[in-house]
Write a protein that holds these residues in place. Structure first.
Motif, PDB file in Angstrom:
ATOM      1  N   SER A  54       0.809  -1.213   0.000  1.00 14.50           N
ATOM      2  CA  SER A  54       0.000   0.000   0.000  1.00 14.50           C
ATOM      3  C   SER A  54       0.846   1.269   0.000  1.00 14.50           C
ATOM      4  N   ASP A  57       0.362   2.793  -3.425  1.00 14.58           N
ATOM      5  CA  ASP A  57      -0.974   2.832  -4.023  1.00 14.58           C
ATOM      6  C   ASP A  57      -1.187   4.094  -4.850  1.00 14.58           C
ATOM      7  N   SER A  58      -0.738   5.237  -4.343  1.00 18.13           N
ATOM      8  CA  SER A  58      -0.932   6.488  -5.067  1.00 18.13           C
ATOM      9  C   SER A  58      -0.165   6.475  -6.384  1.00 18.13           C
ATOM     10  N   GLY A  60       0.689   3.790  -8.059  1.00 10.97           N
ATOM     11  CA  GLY A  60       0.022   2.824  -8.928  1.00 10.97           C
ATOM     12  C   GLY A  60      -1.195   3.413  -9.609  1.00 10.97           C
ATOM     13  N   THR A  61      -1.965   4.201  -8.868  1.00 10.92           N
ATOM     14  CA  THR A  61      -3.148   4.839  -9.442  1.00 10.92           C
ATOM     15  C   THR A  61      -2.765   5.802 -10.559  1.00 10.92           C
ATOM     16  N   LEU A  62      -1.744   6.630 -10.315  1.00 11.34           N
ATOM     17  CA  LEU A  62      -1.317   7.591 -11.322  1.00 11.34           C
ATOM     18  C   LEU A  62      -0.796   6.892 -12.574  1.00 11.34           C
ATOM     19  N   ASP A  64      -1.438   3.893 -13.658  1.00 13.67           N
ATOM     20  CA  ASP A  64      -2.539   3.206 -14.355  1.00 13.67           C
ATOM     21  C   ASP A  64      -3.397   4.201 -15.130  1.00 13.67           C
ATOM     22  N   ARG A  65      -3.735   5.311 -14.504  1.00 10.71           N
ATOM     23  CA  ARG A  65      -4.570   6.317 -15.169  1.00 10.71           C
ATOM     24  C   ARG A  65      -3.842   6.973 -16.333  1.00 10.71           C
ATOM     25  N   THR A 249       3.678  10.093  -2.138  1.00  9.24           N
ATOM     26  CA  THR A 249       2.233   9.889  -2.252  1.00  9.24           C
ATOM     27  C   THR A 249       1.480  10.935  -3.066  1.00  9.24           C
ATOM     28  N   ARG A 251       0.145  13.040  -5.994  1.00  5.45           N
ATOM     29  CA  ARG A 251       0.055  12.978  -7.451  1.00  5.45           C
ATOM     30  C   ARG A 251      -0.884  14.042  -8.021  1.00  5.45           C
TER      31      ARG A 251
END
Length: 290
Positions: A54, A57-58, A60-62, A64-65, A249, A251
């Protein structure tokens, strides 16, 4: 260099001459290119007892998007690290705060080699805090020709976020364990082995060091020093309010005042700079300018 939040804006940047050198190895390194296809190893910092996967996570989100295609590997090295970290660099999963950063660097180098370099593929690396020293150790052992390291290692880009390249005063709070001592003492055994300069993988490695003047764990000067051979330095203003954790973290799109320099050139400034994770992604994408 334009440290804004989109790749398009960065296309207006001045072209940067690569200063990376080539280390002899067993095969020809893959060509350098602008690519979202490269795997990225995300190496966390000193987090014994915390959730592992985790932490990124931030990021990973960026990624992926932003349609990043390469696999994001989250790296763990403590016995209690959870399965969210899919790559383990502590032998037998028994890592502790007394596991040397040199040993973790060696295991990281072998993971990169076995998973990608041996197949002729290159990777990118991102290290937060102590993770930046683990990455340095991975490349140092290879560049030194240590026979316990793999003889082939392809790493195109490295970004460190708040890494204690010089020293970390926070390490003084836990000097009873080896990892804190290796972070804290600038003239300790590990630091002397690591050497004063950043090392290169085969084919060259482009280094970006990111730090913050609001980071009270690792100062901006220690996190992005001018004298260790990084091609790119980014230091966020204290007004940006980015603390040690937030370098890993944040983004969101917002104005983050910063200063930057490329290849030892003059410092420039931006009042509307990108968030640290966006700077990270941009630095990993471009092979000759960003």
């Amino acid at each position: 260099m334009r440290l804004r939040s989109s790749f398009a804006a960065l296309l207006l940047s001045a072209t940067l001459a690569l200063t990376a050198t080539t280390t002899a190895g067993a095969a020809t390194a893959p060509p350098r290119e602008d690519s979202t296809q490269r795997p990225v190893f995300l190496v966390k910092g000193y987090t014994p007892g915390h959730a592992c996967g985790s932490k990124w996570d931030s990021a990973g989100t960026l990624f992926d998007r932003s349609n990043w295609k390469g696999t994001l590997h989250r790296v763990g090295f403590y016995e209690e690290d959870d399965a969210g970290c899919d790559v383990r660099i502590d032998r037998d999963g028994k890592g502790t705060v007394d596991t040397s950063l040199k040993d973790l660097g060696r295991e990281l180098a072998w993971k990169i080699h076995d998973m990608y370099s041996a197949k002729g593929q290159t990777v990118d690396l991102v290290g937060h805090s102590m993770g930046g020293l683990i990455i340095r150790a991975a490349l140092a052992g290879y560049a030194k020709g240590d026979r316990t390291w793999p003889d082939t290692l392809y790493v195109e880009d490295v970004v460190t976020l708040g890494a204690p390249h010089k020293a970390a005063w926070l390490g003084a709070l836990c000097l009873s364990n080896l990892q804190c001592r290796e972070m804290y003492y600038p003239n300790g055994t590990f630091r002397r082995w690591l050497g004063p300069k950043l090392h290169q993988a085969e084919g060259g490695t482009d280094w970006t060091l990111v730090s913050s003047n609001a980071d009270f764990s690792v100062s901006a000067g220690n996190g992005a020093p001018t004298d260790i051979g990084a091609q790119h330095l980014v230091r966020y203003s204290a007004r940006a309010g980015l603390d040690h954790t937030q370098l890993r973290t944040i983004r969101r799109v917002a104005p983050f005042p910063l200063r930057y320099t490329n290849n030892g050139g003059a410092w420039g400034g931006q009042r509307d700079g990108a968030a640290p994770l966006r700077v990270t992604m941009n630095a990993l994408y471009w092979h000759s300018r960003w």
